[in-house]
Design an enzyme around this catalytic site. Structure first.
Site, short mmCIF file in Angstrom:
data_model
loop_
_atom_site.label_atom_id
_atom_site.label_comp_id
_atom_site.label_asym_id
_atom_site.label_seq_id
_atom_site.Cartn_x
_atom_site.Cartn_y
_atom_site.Cartn_z
N GLU A 64 0.85 -1.18 0.00
CA GLU A 64 0.00 0.00 0.00
C GLU A 64 0.90 1.24 0.00
O GLU A 64 1.77 1.38 0.86
CB GLU A 64 -0.89 -0.01 1.25
N ASP A 110 -5.07 9.73 9.45
CA ASP A 110 -3.69 9.36 9.77
C ASP A 110 -3.30 9.73 11.19
O ASP A 110 -3.52 10.85 11.63
CB ASP A 110 -2.71 10.04 8.80
O1 LIG Z 1 -0.39 2.72 10.69
P1 LIG Z 1 -1.18 1.54 11.09
O2 LIG Z 1 -1.88 1.77 12.40
O3 LIG Z 1 -0.38 0.28 11.02
O4 LIG Z 1 -2.41 1.40 10.05
C1 LIG Z 1 -2.23 1.16 8.62
C2 LIG Z 1 -2.32 2.43 7.89
O5 LIG Z 1 -1.24 3.27 8.29
C3 LIG Z 1 -2.47 2.54 6.38
O6 LIG Z 1 -3.21 1.52 5.84
C4 LIG Z 1 -3.10 3.89 6.19
C5 LIG Z 1 -2.46 5.08 6.27
N1 LIG Z 1 -3.34 6.11 6.17
C6 LIG Z 1 -4.58 5.60 6.05
C7 LIG Z 1 -5.81 6.24 5.96
C8 LIG Z 1 -6.95 5.46 5.88
C9 LIG Z 1 -6.86 4.08 5.84
C10 LIG Z 1 -5.64 3.43 5.93
C11 LIG Z 1 -4.48 4.19 6.06
#
Ligand SMILES: O=P(O)(O)OC[C@@H](O)[C@@H](O)c1c[nH]c2ccccc12
Length: 261
Positions: free
Chosen positions: A51, A62
């Site tokens: 991703e 975020d």
């Molecule tokens: O950082 P984490 O808590 O591991 O979560 C994944 C995430 O960062 C990534 O998928 C993501 C970054 N920004 C987002 C905004 C919406 C959905 C998902 C995301």
């Protein structure tokens, strides 16, 4: 079949009794020139898909780690346009499916139609736009319809069963099951309802369920991974790249692949 690239990658991992492992990186963090090396590094480590975050000035979902990475990327001039131009220079060397994660505004600025065309040309496998709810996603969907770019839908912990069913019915590639109420970022505990929630989702969804938000340790990969078809790890990977702790990333991916099968 259209929209199959992302789905196939996840399903083939699942068919071997394994779970998908999808890292998130912020494009432009550390300079846009590092994008290629990060992608090829993660690909070599054996991830299922990657991703790629597009930095944006108002990233409502975020948490602090991803926000800071986005600020660093914006500070060195990264834009959606420059990211797509950079991807164009090496996309043919990439075999792992790439999923772009962006807010709607950069897409509108770029031009939706042109964006869909470029994604298709670059072989982008999926798109996540967290501030476009299902009800608003028709336009994007119609532009992506002839491409192999899946529009990934998010389901939150608070989605009602009715809403859950609507979202999964529209799901392409996979369903992004958001595991916490709130923003991205490392957590040390999860809601007691999470297990039940993920089970319900898995029961109704025709596409795989990947769980993300708050997952950073191997224990979390294992426990949450066992309830879903795979996990997404963002902040922990972003922070480790920022500190150039490449061994740590490799170890987490390798260990995750072991505990997830
Ligand atoms: O950082 P984490 O808590 O591991 O979560 C994944 C995430 O960062 C990534 O998928 C993501 C970054 N920004 C987002 C905004 C919406 C959905 C998902 C995301």
């Amino acid at each position: 079949m259209a929209k199959a690239k992302l789905l196939n990658a996840i399903q083939s991992v699942n068919a071997h009794g394994d779970k998908a492992f999808v890292p998130y990186i912020m494009a432009g963090d550390g300079g846009l020139k590092t994008l290629k090396s990060k992608i090829l590094f993660l690909q070599a480590a054996g991830v299922t898909a990657i991703e790629i975050g597009i930095p944006f000035s108002d990233p409502v979902a975020d948490g602090p780690t991803i926000q800071k990475a986005g600020e660093r990327a914006l500070a060195n001039g990264t834009t959606l346009r420059s990211i797509l131009q950079e991807l164009e220079t090496f996309y043919q060397e990439v075999s792992v499916p790439l999923v772009l994660m962006t807010y709607y505004n950069p897409l509108l600025n770029y031009g939706l139609e042109q964006f869909a065309e470029v994604c298709d040309k670059l072989g982008i496998a999926g798109l996540i736009v967290p501030d476009v709810p299902l009800e608003e996603s028709e336009l994007l969907k119609s532009l992506l319809i002839k491409t192999d770019v899946a529009l990934v839908q998010l389901v939150s912990l608070t989605s009602s069963p009715e809403r859950m069913e609507k979202i999964v019915a529209a799901g392409e590639g996979f369903i992004y099951a958001v595991t916490v109420n709130g923003i991205t970022g490392v957590r040390d505990r999860f809601d007691d309802q999470l297990e039940k929630h993920l089970k319900q989702l898995k029961d109704v969804s025709p596409v795989p369920i990947l769980a993300g938000f708050g997952i950073s340790t191997l224990e979390q990969v294992k426990s949450i991974g066992s309830l879903a078809d795979g996990v997404i790890v963002g902040s922990a990977i972003v922070e480790a790249f920022h500190r150039t702790e490449l061994e740590k990333i490799k170890e987490l991916i390798e260990a995750s692949k072991k505990v997830l099968n």
